[in-house]
Motif scaffolding. Structure first.
Motif, mmCIF file in Angstrom:
data_model
loop_
_atom_site.group_PDB
_atom_site.id
_atom_site.type_symbol
_atom_site.label_atom_id
_atom_site.label_comp_id
_atom_site.label_asym_id
_atom_site.label_seq_id
_atom_site.Cartn_x
_atom_site.Cartn_y
_atom_site.Cartn_z
ATOM 1 N N SER A 223 0.886 -1.145 0.023
ATOM 2 C CA SER A 223 0.062 -0.074 0.047
ATOM 3 C C SER A 223 0.791 1.452 -0.040
ATOM 4 O O SER A 223 1.733 1.459 0.791
ATOM 5 C CB SER A 223 -1.044 0.022 1.143
ATOM 6 O OG SER A 223 -1.545 1.003 1.292
ATOM 7 N N ASP A 224 0.591 2.016 -1.022
ATOM 8 C CA ASP A 224 1.164 3.486 -1.050
ATOM 9 C C ASP A 224 0.208 4.400 -0.554
ATOM 10 O O ASP A 224 0.330 5.797 -1.076
ATOM 11 C CB ASP A 224 1.833 3.664 -2.364
ATOM 12 C CG ASP A 224 2.843 2.811 -2.608
ATOM 13 O OD1 ASP A 224 3.530 2.256 -1.669
ATOM 14 O OD2 ASP A 224 3.323 2.555 -3.753
ATOM 15 N N ALA A 225 -0.984 4.229 -0.196
ATOM 16 C CA ALA A 225 -1.950 5.106 0.285
ATOM 17 C C ALA A 225 -1.531 6.138 1.196
ATOM 18 O O ALA A 225 -2.239 7.126 1.023
ATOM 19 C CB ALA A 225 -3.251 4.379 0.980
ATOM 20 N N SER A 226 -0.513 6.028 1.737
ATOM 21 C CA SER A 226 -0.327 7.204 2.791
ATOM 22 C C SER A 226 1.039 7.838 2.251
ATOM 23 O O SER A 226 1.746 8.471 2.972
ATOM 24 C CB SER A 226 0.086 6.658 4.148
ATOM 25 O OG SER A 226 -1.279 6.009 4.712
ATOM 26 N N GLU A 227 1.388 7.689 1.017
ATOM 27 C CA GLU A 227 2.612 8.475 0.351
ATOM 28 C C GLU A 227 2.797 9.876 0.573
ATOM 29 O O GLU A 227 3.754 10.294 0.605
ATOM 30 C CB GLU A 227 2.865 8.063 -1.223
ATOM 31 C CG GLU A 227 1.617 8.511 -1.766
ATOM 32 C CD GLU A 227 1.780 8.206 -3.447
ATOM 33 O OE1 GLU A 227 2.283 9.152 -4.083
ATOM 34 O OE2 GLU A 227 1.605 7.017 -3.747
#
Length: 273
Positions: A223-227
């Motif tokens: 997951s890169d949702a909080s990049e």
């Protein structure tokens, strides 16, 4: 007994060994500071470490769990034998005590098929143990840690400790999530690759209760949702099959083998071994 905290601590230890192959006093495999712990991260502490270039590896139990049929009859089995530190050595007509005095320990002499027993006390010494055995045997004397038995034809001396036996009360297969939190995709991928191999190469694991346990890979996702917060994440889900157990103390057998025989003089049952 083993529970999910034992599994979490084991997985954390495995992850730490991957992150710090030369020990925590040496740099991690990425050069960054890697914090490994059971539980879910505290957001502000995670963000502060991410901002400073650090990495977190967390281990968290998921709600998914399946009950597995346990052993029928729930028999006890020996986990530790309780090897004593006290030694009794027979030489001719003497028995000499040596080693360290510890409790619980049982001492047993078999003199011409007659048994003598003493339970070691916390304040005993080698000398007091020898005295306790000597006063039980007609004609025996003790000097220091040595017991002399002048009239004994057959002399056997044994010491035994207290071990542990356990039985399974139930068995469950529970999912555990191992998560890598990193400030860059490169740091995440470096640790994830090494961790994936380390966790996958060994299925049989050892927990504190000694009961058989094993873990298998279930799934993983990235997951890169909080990049936007510079947090790059990868999750590994492993299913661990382990037992909930009950343990008891189990004394080592120090008495000799005895047989019951029928009228044909054939042994039919062993009482003690």
């Amino acid at each position: 007994m083993a529970d999910q905290s034992d599994v979490m601590n084991l997985l954390a230890a495995k992850a730490a060994a991957v992150a710090y192959p030369n020990g925590t006093g040496s740099p991690s495999i990425t050069g960054a500071i890697v914090k490994v712990y059971p539980g879910w991260p505290v957001p502000n502490k995670l963000q502060a470490d991410i901002n400073n270039g650090g990495v977190h590896i967390t281990i968290y139990p998921l709600p998914t769990e399946k009950k597995i049929s346990s052993t029928l009859g729930r028999p006890y089995r020996v986990i530790t034998t309780g090897t004593p530190t006290l030694i009794a050595t027979v030489s001719g007509q003497t028995v000499t005590f040596s080693g360290a005095v510890s409790t619980p320990t049982n001492v047993y002499f078999l003199i011409d098929k007659v048994g003598y027993h003493y339970s070691v006390q916390s304040n005993d010494t080698l000398t007091t143990i020898a005295t306790a055995m000597a006063i039980q045997i007609v004609g025996a004397t003790s000097v220091g840690a040595v017991v002399t038995i002048p009239s004994g034809i057959s002399i056997v001396a044994r010491t035994g400790g207290i071990g542990t036996a356990a039985r399974e009360l139930r068995r469950q297969a529970k999912d555990f999530q191992i998560t890598i939190w990193a400030p860059t995709p490169a740091l995440r991928d470096t640790i994830a690759s090494a961790l994936d191999i380390a966790l996958s190469e060994e299925s049989n694991i050892s927990l504190s209760d000694g009961a058989p346990a094993y873990m298998v890979y279930t799934r993983s996702f990235q997951s890169d949702a909080s990049e936007n917060y510079l947090v790059y994440r990868r999750d590994f889900i492993y299913t661990v099959n382990y037992a909930t157990t009950q343990t008891i103390d189990a004394a080592q057998v120090v008495a000799p083998v005895m047989h019951i025989t029928d009228t044909s003089n054939n042994p039919i049952k062993t009482i003690l071994e």
